[in-house]
Write a protein that holds these residues in place. Structure first.
Motif, PDB file in Angstrom:
ATOM      1  N   GLU A 108       0.828  -1.207   0.000  1.00 49.71           N
ATOM      2  CA  GLU A 108       0.000   0.000   0.000  1.00 49.71           C
ATOM      3  C   GLU A 108       0.866   1.262   0.000  1.00 49.71           C
ATOM      4  N   GLU A 109       1.920   1.254   0.822  1.00 47.88           N
ATOM      5  CA  GLU A 109       2.807   2.419   0.863  1.00 47.88           C
ATOM      6  C   GLU A 109       3.580   2.570  -0.439  1.00 47.88           C
ATOM      7  N   LEU A 110       3.978   1.461  -1.030  1.00 52.49           N
ATOM      8  CA  LEU A 110       4.680   1.518  -2.310  1.00 52.49           C
ATOM      9  C   LEU A 110       3.755   2.040  -3.403  1.00 52.49           C
ATOM     10  N   LYS A 111       2.494   1.620  -3.369  1.00 55.23           N
ATOM     11  CA  LYS A 111       1.532   2.095  -4.358  1.00 55.23           C
ATOM     12  C   LYS A 111       1.321   3.596  -4.229  1.00 55.23           C
ATOM     13  N   SER A 112       1.242   4.082  -2.989  1.00 57.02           N
ATOM     14  CA  SER A 112       1.078   5.516  -2.761  1.00 57.02           C
ATOM     15  C   SER A 112       2.274   6.292  -3.314  1.00 57.02           C
ATOM     16  N   TYR A 113       3.467   5.770  -3.099  1.00 62.74           N
ATOM     17  CA  TYR A 113       4.681   6.407  -3.613  1.00 62.74           C
ATOM     18  C   TYR A 113       4.655   6.410  -5.142  1.00 62.74           C
ATOM     19  N   HIS A 114       4.289   5.272  -5.721  1.00 58.44           N
ATOM     20  CA  HIS A 114       4.259   5.128  -7.175  1.00 58.44           C
ATOM     21  C   HIS A 114       3.272   6.093  -7.805  1.00 58.44           C
ATOM     22  N   GLU A 115       2.136   6.291  -7.177  1.00 58.54           N
ATOM     23  CA  GLU A 115       1.113   7.180  -7.722  1.00 58.54           C
ATOM     24  C   GLU A 115       1.568   8.639  -7.727  1.00 58.54           C
ATOM     25  N   LYS A 116       2.405   8.999  -6.748  1.00 61.28           N
ATOM     26  CA  LYS A 116       2.883  10.380  -6.660  1.00 61.28           C
ATOM     27  C   LYS A 116       4.117  10.631  -7.521  1.00 61.28           C
ATOM     28  N   ALA A 117       4.843   9.576  -7.842  1.00 63.24           N
ATOM     29  CA  ALA A 117       6.132   9.712  -8.520  1.00 63.24           C
ATOM     30  C   ALA A 117       5.963   9.936 -10.013  1.00 63.24           C
ATOM     31  N   ASP A 118       6.238  11.159 -10.440  1.00 65.51           N
ATOM     32  CA  ASP A 118       6.202  11.480 -11.870  1.00 65.51           C
ATOM     33  C   ASP A 118       7.632  11.445 -12.421  1.00 65.51           C
ATOM     34  N   PHE A 119       8.406  10.457 -11.956  1.00 62.03           N
ATOM     35  CA  PHE A 119       9.808  10.348 -12.329  1.00 62.03           C
ATOM     36  C   PHE A 119      10.247   8.895 -12.170  1.00 62.03           C
ATOM     37  N   ASP A 120      11.345   8.553 -12.813  1.00 59.22           N
ATOM     38  CA  ASP A 120      11.908   7.210 -12.653  1.00 59.22           C
ATOM     39  C   ASP A 120      12.417   7.061 -11.215  1.00 59.22           C
ATOM     40  N   PHE A 121      12.212   5.869 -10.641  1.00 55.95           N
ATOM     41  CA  PHE A 121      12.707   5.674  -9.276  1.00 55.95           C
ATOM     42  C   PHE A 121      13.217   4.256  -9.072  1.00 55.95           C
ATOM     43  N   LEU A 122      13.874   4.054  -7.954  1.00 54.83           N
ATOM     44  CA  LEU A 122      14.466   2.769  -7.607  1.00 54.83           C
ATOM     45  C   LEU A 122      13.792   2.192  -6.380  1.00 54.83           C
ATOM     46  N   ILE A 123      13.692   0.875  -6.335  1.00 56.22           N
ATOM     47  CA  ILE A 123      13.240   0.157  -5.143  1.00 56.22           C
ATOM     48  C   ILE A 123      14.425  -0.685  -4.690  1.00 56.22           C
ATOM     49  N   GLN A 124      14.824  -0.468  -3.456  1.00 58.05           N
ATOM     50  CA  GLN A 124      16.086  -1.036  -2.991  1.00 58.05           C
ATOM     51  C   GLN A 124      15.907  -1.741  -1.650  1.00 58.05           C
ATOM     52  N   ASP A 125      16.622  -2.839  -1.477  1.00 59.63           N
ATOM     53  CA  ASP A 125      16.618  -3.514  -0.180  1.00 59.63           C
ATOM     54  C   ASP A 125      17.146  -2.580   0.906  1.00 59.63           C
ATOM     55  N   VAL A 126      16.590  -2.700   2.091  1.00 60.90           N
ATOM     56  CA  VAL A 126      17.119  -1.956   3.236  1.00 60.90           C
ATOM     57  C   VAL A 126      18.450  -2.581   3.638  1.00 60.90           C
ATOM     58  N   ILE A 127      19.460  -1.758   3.771  1.00 59.83           N
ATOM     59  CA  ILE A 127      20.783  -2.248   4.160  1.00 59.83           C
ATOM     60  C   ILE A 127      20.769  -2.556   5.656  1.00 59.83           C
ATOM     61  N   PRO A 128      21.213  -3.737   6.075  1.00 54.98           N
ATOM     62  CA  PRO A 128      21.048  -4.166   7.466  1.00 54.98           C
ATOM     63  C   PRO A 128      22.122  -3.664   8.436  1.00 54.98           C
ATOM     64  N   TYR A 129      22.811  -2.586   8.089  1.00 53.36           N
ATOM     65  CA  TYR A 129      23.857  -2.057   8.967  1.00 53.36           C
ATOM     66  C   TYR A 129      23.445  -0.696   9.511  1.00 53.36           C
ATOM     67  N   GLU A 130      23.907  -0.360  10.705  1.00 54.34           N
ATOM     68  CA  GLU A 130      23.438   0.836  11.399  1.00 54.34           C
ATOM     69  C   GLU A 130      24.300   2.063  11.161  1.00 54.34           C
ATOM     70  N   ASN A 131      25.558   1.888  10.794  1.00 61.20           N
ATOM     71  CA  ASN A 131      26.480   3.017  10.696  1.00 61.20           C
ATOM     72  C   ASN A 131      26.681   3.436   9.242  1.00 61.20           C
ATOM     73  N   GLU A 132      26.967   4.718   9.043  1.00 59.76           N
ATOM     74  CA  GLU A 132      27.161   5.208   7.684  1.00 59.76           C
ATOM     75  C   GLU A 132      28.295   6.219   7.634  1.00 59.76           C
ATOM     76  N   VAL A 133      29.090   6.120   6.567  1.00 64.19           N
ATOM     77  CA  VAL A 133      30.138   7.101   6.295  1.00 64.19           C
ATOM     78  C   VAL A 133      30.107   7.486   4.824  1.00 64.19           C
ATOM     79  N   GLY A 134      30.614   8.657   4.543  1.00 70.72           N
ATOM     80  CA  GLY A 134      30.852   9.075   3.171  1.00 70.72           C
ATOM     81  C   GLY A 134      32.355   9.161   2.979  1.00 70.72           C
ATOM     82  N   ILE A 135      32.869   8.469   1.991  1.00 65.49           N
ATOM     83  CA  ILE A 135      34.310   8.403   1.770  1.00 65.49           C
ATOM     84  C   ILE A 135      34.630   9.002   0.401  1.00 65.49           C
ATOM     85  N   PHE A 136      35.381  10.105   0.405  1.00 67.67           N
ATOM     86  CA  PHE A 136      35.710  10.788  -0.841  1.00 67.67           C
ATOM     87  C   PHE A 136      37.014  10.230  -1.397  1.00 67.67           C
ATOM     88  N   TYR A 137      36.962   9.882  -2.689  1.00 66.91           N
ATOM     89  CA  TYR A 137      38.096   9.229  -3.350  1.00 66.91           C
ATOM     90  C   TYR A 137      38.471   9.994  -4.611  1.00 66.91           C
TER      91      TYR A 137
END
Length: 344
Positions: free
Chosen positions: A117-146
């Protein structure tokens, strides 16, 4: 007024044009040397426009070996929802999932969807291409510039940003909304949180109970950015080098990575790439509240210098810069897409 004063005295909330005003002069200098303001596209020749404008996240994911990022499904804007469900069933993905635009804008329209139901609501509002992605099971996040010069065998990490999510902790008597209002950084997100959580914000959390209201580390969505560049090490550099060496013609950008423990990340274990951002990347460690605007300008100038130098190397190797006509066309298409995303 309290929030206004908080934003005035914390430059991380200043308008983009104000923060980047001195950088425009540096950009003009490099543009004159390159004979185009669109020199950024040559920094990463295999990523559309180098990853600066009008790029596609799914095309970038396709460049990365699959073991490094979560299972991701591409959805064409305004496609049939039945088709979306069929593709979802074929992929074997299970809720909860993350839905986000194929072209990102600082976390806009990124949502955790917990049901069809929530995905359908998102899809109905999205007038753009989008991605559906698995939730990553880790709690910490960093941004690493290379960064890596094309004529060198190895690159280097130029900065690391750690991220504190928008997490409230209960005291047994305050509602979630009241807890949010105790932190100016969180309160700035209250309007968006009310739209998403509605009456759930009236719930009282138990003493010590924690709730992550925005489960992705985006500054525009309330995450606190902390400069963790002191964590740069030979081991971590080797891990990032190994990933980068498997991405064709990638030289400049930021890996946003979720991980279990930093020790495991340094050993190349238990982590996943959230996104790879190309030449449009910011060295986001500048947004640590301890840093001055002068530190930010210095780091922005340093990284734009890297981008120009890399682009010039690639230009000399045969990768052409965008000319003005091509660049303006891409820029207009970029803005048209973003206009749809920000209104969801």
């Amino acid at each position: 007024m309290r929030l206004f004063i908080h934003k005035v005295f914390n430059w991380e909330y200043w308008p983009f044009g104000l923060v980047y005003f001195p950088i425009f002069f540096l950009w003009t200098y490099y543009a004159i040397k390159a004979k185009t303001i669109f020199f950024f596209n040559a920094a990463n020749p295999k990523i559309k426009n180098g990853g600066f404008i009008n790029e596609s996240k799914i095309e970038i994911y396709d460049l990365i070996p699959q073991q490094y990022y979560p299972k991701t499904l591409f959805v064409k804007g305004k496609s049939s929802f039945d088709l979306v469900i069929n593709k979802l069933n074929e992929s074997g993905q299970q809720f909860p999932l993350i839905a986000k635009p194929d072209m990102g804008l600082r976390g806009n329209a990124v949502k955790k969807v917990n049901s069809i139901e929530e995905l359908k609501s998102y899809h109905e509002k999205a007038d753009f291409d989008f991605l559906i992605q698995d939730v990553i099971p880790y709690e910490n996040e960093v941004g690493i510039f290379y960064v890596k010069l094309p004529n060198e065998s190895k690159g280097k990490i130029t900065g690391i940003v750690a991220k504190e999510f928008l997490i409230v902790e209960g005291d047994g008597k305050s509602t979630i909304e009241e807890l949010i209002k105790k932190n100016p950084r969180f309160e700035l997100q209250l309007s968006a949180l009310k739209k998403e959580y509605k009456e759930k914000l009236l719930k009282v959390l138990l003493q010590g109970e924690k709730l992550n209201l925005v489960p992705y580390g985006n500054h525009a969505r309330g995450a606190k950015f902390i400069d963790a560049s002191h964590l740069i090490s030979d081991k971590l550099t080797q891990v990032i080098e190994e990933i980068s060496s498997n991405i064709s013609e990638f030289y400049f950008g930021r890996f946003d990575i979720m991980y279990n423990t930093f020790e495991e990340l340094e050993n190349g274990q238990n982590f996943s790439i959230v996104e790879l951002n190309g030449s449009g990347s910011e060295p986001t460690h500048i947004y640590d509240p301890k840093h001055s605007i002068f530190f930010a300008w210095k780091e922005l100038a340093r990284h734009i210098g890297y981008m120009y130098k890399i682009g010039q190397h690639n230009h000399n190797r045969g990768f052409k810069f965008l000319n003005h006509k091509e660049g303006m066309k891409e820029y207009r298409e970029h803005n048209e897409c973003l206009a749809k995303i920000v209104t969801i």
